[in-house]
Design a protein around this motif. Sequence first.
Motif, PDB file in Angstrom:
ATOM      1  N   HIS A 112       0.833  -1.218   0.000  1.00  0.00           N
ATOM      2  CA  HIS A 112       0.000   0.000   0.000  1.00  0.00           C
ATOM      3  C   HIS A 112       0.861   1.258   0.000  1.00  0.00           C
ATOM      4  N   ILE A 113       1.909   1.265   0.810  1.00  0.00           N
ATOM      5  CA  ILE A 113       2.778   2.440   0.869  1.00  0.00           C
ATOM      6  C   ILE A 113       3.347   2.754  -0.514  1.00  0.00           C
ATOM      7  N   THR A 114       3.688   1.712  -1.272  1.00  0.00           N
ATOM      8  CA  THR A 114       4.284   1.897  -2.593  1.00  0.00           C
ATOM      9  C   THR A 114       3.241   1.927  -3.713  1.00  0.00           C
ATOM     10  N   GLN A 115       1.967   1.730  -3.360  1.00  0.00           N
ATOM     11  CA  GLN A 115       0.883   1.639  -4.355  1.00  0.00           C
ATOM     12  C   GLN A 115       1.200   0.578  -5.410  1.00  0.00           C
ATOM     13  N   GLY A 116       1.555  -0.586  -4.916  1.00  0.00           N
ATOM     14  CA  GLY A 116       1.736  -1.737  -5.794  1.00  0.00           C
ATOM     15  C   GLY A 116       3.131  -1.925  -6.320  1.00  0.00           C
ATOM     16  N   ARG A 117       4.105  -1.206  -5.785  1.00  0.00           N
ATOM     17  CA  ARG A 117       5.487  -1.335  -6.282  1.00  0.00           C
ATOM     18  C   ARG A 117       6.317  -2.303  -5.438  1.00  0.00           C
ATOM     19  N   THR A 118       5.686  -3.249  -4.800  1.00  0.00           N
ATOM     20  CA  THR A 118       6.465  -4.173  -3.988  1.00  0.00           C
ATOM     21  C   THR A 118       6.377  -5.584  -4.539  1.00  0.00           C
ATOM     22  N   PHE A 119       7.361  -6.394  -4.191  1.00  0.00           N
ATOM     23  CA  PHE A 119       7.327  -7.822  -4.485  1.00  0.00           C
ATOM     24  C   PHE A 119       7.780  -8.546  -3.234  1.00  0.00           C
ATOM     25  N   ALA A 120       7.344  -9.792  -3.102  1.00  0.00           N
ATOM     26  CA  ALA A 120       7.630 -10.570  -1.903  1.00  0.00           C
ATOM     27  C   ALA A 120       8.671 -11.625  -2.216  1.00  0.00           C
ATOM     28  N   GLY A 121       9.543 -11.876  -1.270  1.00  0.00           N
ATOM     29  CA  GLY A 121      10.545 -12.911  -1.447  1.00  0.00           C
ATOM     30  C   GLY A 121      10.702 -13.734  -0.182  1.00  0.00           C
ATOM     31  N   ILE A 180       4.486 -20.140   3.620  1.00  0.00           N
ATOM     32  CA  ILE A 180       4.218 -19.370   2.402  1.00  0.00           C
ATOM     33  C   ILE A 180       2.756 -19.521   1.998  1.00  0.00           C
ATOM     34  N   GLY A 181       2.237 -20.737   2.106  1.00  0.00           N
ATOM     35  CA  GLY A 181       0.822 -20.945   1.800  1.00  0.00           C
ATOM     36  C   GLY A 181      -0.091 -20.105   2.674  1.00  0.00           C
ATOM     37  N   LEU A 182       0.266 -19.999   3.954  1.00  0.00           N
ATOM     38  CA  LEU A 182      -0.525 -19.175   4.862  1.00  0.00           C
ATOM     39  C   LEU A 182      -0.467 -17.696   4.478  1.00  0.00           C
ATOM     40  N   VAL A 183       0.727 -17.217   4.130  1.00  0.00           N
ATOM     41  CA  VAL A 183       0.856 -15.816   3.733  1.00  0.00           C
ATOM     42  C   VAL A 183      -0.036 -15.524   2.536  1.00  0.00           C
ATOM     43  N   VAL A 184       0.024 -16.380   1.522  1.00  0.00           N
ATOM     44  CA  VAL A 184      -0.773 -16.147   0.315  1.00  0.00           C
ATOM     45  C   VAL A 184      -2.261 -16.249   0.616  1.00  0.00           C
ATOM     46  N   ASP A 185      -2.661 -17.196   1.440  1.00  0.00           N
ATOM     47  CA  ASP A 185      -4.079 -17.291   1.813  1.00  0.00           C
ATOM     48  C   ASP A 185      -4.535 -16.052   2.578  1.00  0.00           C
ATOM     49  N   CYS A 186      -3.681 -15.536   3.458  1.00  0.00           N
ATOM     50  CA  CYS A 186      -4.020 -14.310   4.181  1.00  0.00           C
ATOM     51  C   CYS A 186      -4.259 -13.151   3.211  1.00  0.00           C
ATOM     52  N   TRP A 187      -3.502 -13.129   2.123  1.00  0.00           N
ATOM     53  CA  TRP A 187      -3.651 -12.060   1.139  1.00  0.00           C
ATOM     54  C   TRP A 187      -4.907 -12.215   0.285  1.00  0.00           C
ATOM     55  N   THR A 188      -5.269 -13.441  -0.016  1.00  0.00           N
ATOM     56  CA  THR A 188      -6.276 -13.672  -1.058  1.00  0.00           C
ATOM     57  C   THR A 188      -7.639 -14.088  -0.528  1.00  0.00           C
ATOM     58  N   SER A 235      -9.670 -12.766   9.925  1.00  0.00           N
ATOM     59  CA  SER A 235      -9.538 -11.986   8.702  1.00  0.00           C
ATOM     60  C   SER A 235      -8.284 -11.118   8.820  1.00  0.00           C
ATOM     61  N   VAL A 236      -7.296 -11.351   7.963  1.00  0.00           N
ATOM     62  CA  VAL A 236      -6.029 -10.626   8.023  1.00  0.00           C
ATOM     63  C   VAL A 236      -6.152  -9.342   7.197  1.00  0.00           C
ATOM     64  N   VAL A 237      -5.938  -8.212   7.840  1.00  0.00           N
ATOM     65  CA  VAL A 237      -6.083  -6.918   7.175  1.00  0.00           C
ATOM     66  C   VAL A 237      -4.793  -6.111   7.328  1.00  0.00           C
ATOM     67  N   PRO A 238      -4.479  -5.251   6.347  1.00  0.00           N
ATOM     68  CA  PRO A 238      -5.236  -5.032   5.116  1.00  0.00           C
ATOM     69  C   PRO A 238      -4.933  -6.115   4.086  1.00  0.00           C
ATOM     70  N   SER A 239      -5.794  -6.234   3.092  1.00  0.00           N
ATOM     71  CA  SER A 239      -5.439  -7.041   1.930  1.00  0.00           C
ATOM     72  C   SER A 239      -4.448  -6.233   1.100  1.00  0.00           C
ATOM     73  N   PRO A 240      -3.663  -6.860   0.253  1.00  0.00           N
ATOM     74  CA  PRO A 240      -2.666  -6.114  -0.515  1.00  0.00           C
ATOM     75  C   PRO A 240      -3.301  -5.117  -1.483  1.00  0.00           C
ATOM     76  N   TYR A 241      -2.539  -4.117  -1.841  1.00  0.00           N
ATOM     77  CA  TYR A 241      -2.939  -3.174  -2.881  1.00  0.00           C
ATOM     78  C   TYR A 241      -2.971  -3.896  -4.230  1.00  0.00           C
ATOM     79  N   THR A 242      -1.959  -4.758  -4.471  1.00  0.00           N
ATOM     80  CA  THR A 242      -1.863  -5.533  -5.707  1.00  0.00           C
ATOM     81  C   THR A 242      -2.818  -6.710  -5.637  1.00  0.00           C
TER      82      THR A 242
END
Length: 414
Positions: A112-121, A180-188, A235-242
């Motif tokens: 959100h801070i970058t308005q979608g300019r981030t990637f996860a590793g 990693i599966g949990l992180v992605v589920d939290c996002w989606t 419910s994990v908040v916020p959801s990603p900007y992307t």
Amino acid sequence: MVKVILQLYPQLPATREERIAKAPIGRDSDLYQQAIRDMTGLIQGCEELGLWGVSGIEHHFHSEGYEVGPNPGMLNAYWAGFTSKIRLGQLGYTITTHNPFRVAEDIAMVDHITQGRTFAGFSRGYQQRWTDVIGQNYGSKATKSPTGLTAEQRAELSEAELKAQYENDSINRSMFEENIGLVVDCWTQDSIERKDGRWQVPFPYADGIEWGMSATRELGAPGEMDDDNRIRRVSVVPSPYTKPHPQVFVASNASLETVEFCGPRGYIPSYFSKIETAEKFGQAYVDRAAEAGLNYKLGQNQALVRWMQIAETEAEARENILKYDLDIFQDLYTGTTPMKIEGDPADAIANCGLWMAGSIEQVRDKFISEWKRLPSEYVVMPSHFAQQPAEEVLRQLEMFMTHVKPALDDLTRY
């Protein structure tokens, strides 16, 4: 088009004599402060050069002043304040030592801070000193992927040592994939629950959690609260900007299992490997992705990791290796990885399989040779900044972007 990522391995600048005299130099706040401030011009310069992204690493307890990068997400948020186009991310969070819910929140906030300019590793953790300490309450230990050992490396281990490596690796991999599966589920997903595995949601799962805010039944996610005012999902908040979520990169060295985990999920494996291994893994990735209906060309959605010392002459490049790479290589890498120095140090590093070193023409030819075998969509270039000053990092990146990248773009037309 090849997408270039500069990966910062923050190294406090000093000679070996200064590291000894100032030990533990990793706690020198003045040197770290200067490195943080110098990042501003470095990353702005990367943006001006047209790099796709800049990433940080996660390593802890480097009292020697090597790899002082304990919190890549916090650095991403800092970098966001003075950039507008370049992508910012991590390669990566060592997810086996983290609470995945917190990581999901942190990356979503940076997104959100970058308005979608981030990637996860994400990475698994191979340095025992800190992975074992920080991961202790999760039951995580460092791993060096015993499935990737050569016959010679296996012969150096006792049966007990090899068994312990396999056990640690199995536990680490299970945690890695689950988290990693949990992180992605939290996002989606608007809300999640987990019954099996290392994490229960809610906790304890069978009882649920008594929650006096009955309005959650109406205002929260569907199924979050039951009719007895007990929490059944979170419910994990916020959801990603992307949407659906930021791109996911996964560090890979010698483990085919990691590549096969990434393929069906569309995660981007980042090969810290010699080209012989990366080429084999690249085809395995394409094959596993295809089984899940994801059709990639060889190299597409994959990253090759290469340190670089490029200069006007080969002699200058070799000198740069000795100034900027030798200390960390001989102290850290030879002590924690299979890499070794035998004979001339500059030769040993330049020819270890992970470095691209030499004149502009030599480096271009080396990159072209490897891209013909695996035309990777991404190239990740680790930098031993600030041992290597920001202006020198930028000078070399400009040479790469001007003289090398166009040739690689021709090989990645997918």
